[in-house]
Design a protein around this motif. Structure first.
Motif, PDB file in Angstrom:
ATOM      1  N   SER A 194       0.816  -1.210   0.000  1.00 35.95           N
ATOM      2  CA  SER A 194       0.000   0.000   0.000  1.00 35.95           C
ATOM      3  C   SER A 194       0.851   1.263   0.000  1.00 35.95           C
ATOM      4  O   SER A 194       0.617   2.191  -0.782  1.00 35.95           O
ATOM      5  CB  SER A 194      -0.931  -0.012   1.214  1.00 35.95           C
ATOM      6  OG  SER A 194      -1.773   1.109   1.197  1.00 35.95           O
ATOM      7  N   PHE A 195       1.856   1.289   0.862  1.00 36.62           N
ATOM      8  CA  PHE A 195       2.753   2.445   0.910  1.00 36.62           C
ATOM      9  C   PHE A 195       3.539   2.594  -0.397  1.00 36.62           C
ATOM     10  O   PHE A 195       3.794   3.696  -0.852  1.00 36.62           O
ATOM     11  CB  PHE A 195       3.717   2.360   2.092  1.00 36.62           C
ATOM     12  CG  PHE A 195       3.092   2.622   3.438  1.00 36.62           C
ATOM     13  CD1 PHE A 195       2.300   3.746   3.651  1.00 36.62           C
ATOM     14  CD2 PHE A 195       3.291   1.752   4.492  1.00 36.62           C
ATOM     15  CE1 PHE A 195       1.733   3.996   4.886  1.00 36.62           C
ATOM     16  CE2 PHE A 195       2.719   1.991   5.733  1.00 36.62           C
ATOM     17  CZ  PHE A 195       1.938   3.118   5.931  1.00 36.62           C
ATOM     18  N   TYR A 196       3.909   1.467  -0.988  1.00 39.71           N
ATOM     19  CA  TYR A 196       4.667   1.520  -2.235  1.00 39.71           C
ATOM     20  C   TYR A 196       3.816   2.098  -3.368  1.00 39.71           C
ATOM     21  O   TYR A 196       4.297   2.907  -4.158  1.00 39.71           O
ATOM     22  CB  TYR A 196       5.195   0.129  -2.614  1.00 39.71           C
ATOM     23  CG  TYR A 196       6.029   0.170  -3.861  1.00 39.71           C
ATOM     24  CD1 TYR A 196       7.330   0.659  -3.824  1.00 39.71           C
ATOM     25  CD2 TYR A 196       5.521  -0.242  -5.079  1.00 39.71           C
ATOM     26  CE1 TYR A 196       8.103   0.735  -4.967  1.00 39.71           C
ATOM     27  CE2 TYR A 196       6.286  -0.173  -6.232  1.00 39.71           C
ATOM     28  CZ  TYR A 196       7.570   0.321  -6.174  1.00 39.71           C
ATOM     29  OH  TYR A 196       8.327   0.411  -7.310  1.00 39.71           O
ATOM     30  N   VAL A 197       2.553   1.714  -3.434  1.00 40.13           N
ATOM     31  CA  VAL A 197       1.666   2.271  -4.458  1.00 40.13           C
ATOM     32  C   VAL A 197       1.518   3.772  -4.262  1.00 40.13           C
ATOM     33  O   VAL A 197       1.489   4.535  -5.224  1.00 40.13           O
ATOM     34  CB  VAL A 197       0.287   1.565  -4.448  1.00 40.13           C
ATOM     35  CG1 VAL A 197      -0.726   2.302  -5.317  1.00 40.13           C
ATOM     36  CG2 VAL A 197       0.433   0.124  -4.912  1.00 40.13           C
ATOM     37  N   SER A 198       1.465   4.217  -3.026  1.00 39.53           N
ATOM     38  CA  SER A 198       1.311   5.650  -2.738  1.00 39.53           C
ATOM     39  C   SER A 198       2.555   6.456  -3.060  1.00 39.53           C
ATOM     40  O   SER A 198       2.466   7.554  -3.594  1.00 39.53           O
ATOM     41  CB  SER A 198       0.959   5.867  -1.265  1.00 39.53           C
ATOM     42  OG  SER A 198      -0.286   5.314  -0.972  1.00 39.53           O
ATOM     43  N   SER A 199       3.716   5.909  -2.719  1.00 40.99           N
ATOM     44  CA  SER A 199       4.945   6.697  -2.838  1.00 40.99           C
ATOM     45  C   SER A 199       5.815   6.333  -4.034  1.00 40.99           C
ATOM     46  O   SER A 199       6.566   7.171  -4.528  1.00 40.99           O
ATOM     47  CB  SER A 199       5.791   6.560  -1.572  1.00 40.99           C
ATOM     48  OG  SER A 199       6.346   5.251  -1.493  1.00 40.99           O
ATOM     49  N   GLY A 200       5.767   5.082  -4.459  1.00 38.63           N
ATOM     50  CA  GLY A 200       6.654   4.623  -5.518  1.00 38.63           C
ATOM     51  C   GLY A 200       8.091   4.444  -5.049  1.00 38.63           C
ATOM     52  O   GLY A 200       8.978   4.188  -5.844  1.00 38.63           O
ATOM     53  N   ASN A 201       8.317   4.568  -3.750  1.00 37.55           N
ATOM     54  CA  ASN A 201       9.662   4.490  -3.187  1.00 37.55           C
ATOM     55  C   ASN A 201       9.739   3.257  -2.293  1.00 37.55           C
ATOM     56  O   ASN A 201       9.112   3.215  -1.232  1.00 37.55           O
ATOM     57  CB  ASN A 201       9.946   5.767  -2.389  1.00 37.55           C
ATOM     58  CG  ASN A 201      11.341   5.823  -1.834  1.00 37.55           C
ATOM     59  OD1 ASN A 201      11.849   4.852  -1.290  1.00 37.55           O
ATOM     60  ND2 ASN A 201      11.965   6.985  -1.963  1.00 37.55           N
ATOM     61  N   GLN A 202      10.531   2.263  -2.704  1.00 37.96           N
ATOM     62  CA  GLN A 202      10.587   1.001  -1.970  1.00 37.96           C
ATOM     63  C   GLN A 202      11.180   1.150  -0.573  1.00 37.96           C
ATOM     64  O   GLN A 202      10.698   0.551   0.383  1.00 37.96           O
ATOM     65  CB  GLN A 202      11.352  -0.054  -2.761  1.00 37.96           C
ATOM     66  CG  GLN A 202      12.820   0.279  -2.958  1.00 37.96           C
ATOM     67  CD  GLN A 202      13.494  -0.637  -3.957  1.00 37.96           C
ATOM     68  OE1 GLN A 202      12.859  -1.134  -4.869  1.00 37.96           O
ATOM     69  NE2 GLN A 202      14.792  -0.861  -3.765  1.00 37.96           N
ATOM     70  N   LYS A 203      12.179   1.978  -0.427  1.00 36.76           N
ATOM     71  CA  LYS A 203      12.816   2.152   0.880  1.00 36.76           C
ATOM     72  C   LYS A 203      11.859   2.850   1.850  1.00 36.76           C
ATOM     73  O   LYS A 203      11.713   2.436   3.003  1.00 36.76           O
ATOM     74  CB  LYS A 203      14.110   2.961   0.729  1.00 36.76           C
ATOM     75  CG  LYS A 203      14.895   3.095   2.011  1.00 36.76           C
ATOM     76  CD  LYS A 203      16.218   3.804   1.775  1.00 36.76           C
ATOM     77  CE  LYS A 203      17.006   3.914   3.071  1.00 36.76           C
ATOM     78  NZ  LYS A 203      18.286   4.602   2.868  1.00 36.76           N
ATOM     79  N   GLU A 204      11.206   3.898   1.373  1.00 35.41           N
ATOM     80  CA  GLU A 204      10.241   4.616   2.212  1.00 35.41           C
ATOM     81  C   GLU A 204       9.078   3.706   2.597  1.00 35.41           C
ATOM     82  O   GLU A 204       8.641   3.697   3.750  1.00 35.41           O
ATOM     83  CB  GLU A 204       9.716   5.842   1.457  1.00 35.41           C
ATOM     84  CG  GLU A 204       8.708   6.653   2.229  1.00 35.41           C
ATOM     85  CD  GLU A 204       8.182   7.843   1.427  1.00 35.41           C
ATOM     86  OE1 GLU A 204       7.072   8.296   1.735  1.00 35.41           O
ATOM     87  OE2 GLU A 204       8.869   8.306   0.503  1.00 35.41           O
ATOM     88  N   ALA A 205       8.580   2.933   1.643  1.00 36.59           N
ATOM     89  CA  ALA A 205       7.466   2.025   1.920  1.00 36.59           C
ATOM     90  C   ALA A 205       7.859   0.981   2.962  1.00 36.59           C
ATOM     91  O   ALA A 205       7.079   0.685   3.877  1.00 36.59           O
ATOM     92  CB  ALA A 205       7.004   1.356   0.629  1.00 36.59           C
TER      93      ALA A 205
END
Length: 162
Positions: free
Chosen positions: A17-28
């Protein structure tokens, strides 16, 4: 012997879910609580089940955006303007009263020095045209959400209001 996966953990679902929102794997991965977000994010993205979940979430959100865009145009086309009219006759509206007003259809409010109030509304006809165009694009198999975005961008470039 490795145990076979039976589904995603809640942490893995959060990552998707976080990856879809941000597109950033480390942040997700970091937001999902992984201790080594850089490595964990990269590792998770190599898994087919993770990528399938990311695609499912993406498709669900895209559908939701389409529905929200359509609902917004419908609200512009058919929405009530009574709160805006009520605002025009308020001399000194309280801030908490303003929060309760439905001013979705209002494009601009001006209060010139003479004390009068000017309220400009979004164009209902243009909103209806956008809805009609979205329906015809849907029939042709083109995404109405992206078509509406492109049309809105074109209108902004031409200096038109919706």
């Amino acid at each position: 012997m490795r145990k076979k996966r039976t589904g995603l953990t809640s942490k893995e679902k959060q990552f998707c879910s976080f990856y879809v929102s941000s597109g950033n794997q480390k942040e997700a991965a970091s937001l999902s609580g992984y201790r080594q977000p850089g490595k964990s994010g990269a590792d998770l993205l190599t898994r087919d089940d993770i990528n399938e979940e990311i695609e499912r979430i993406y498709q669900s959100r895209t559908k939701n955006y389409k529905q929200r865009a359509r609902a917004g145009y419908e609200r512009l086309a058919f929405g009530n303007v009574s709160d805006a009219v009520r605002l025009m006759f308020e001399e000194n509206p309280l801030e908490k009263e303003l929060g309760a007003y439905d001013l979705f259809n209002v494009a601009e409010i001006k209060k010139p020095k003479d004390g009068a109030m000017e309220i400009k509304f979004f164009d209902r006809i243009k909103a209806l045209e956008k809805l009609e165009a979205a329906d015809s694009r849907e029939e042709k198999g083109v995404s109405d959400f992206y078509g509406a975005l492109m049309g809105g961008t074109k209108n902004q470039e031409e200096g038109e209001d919706i």
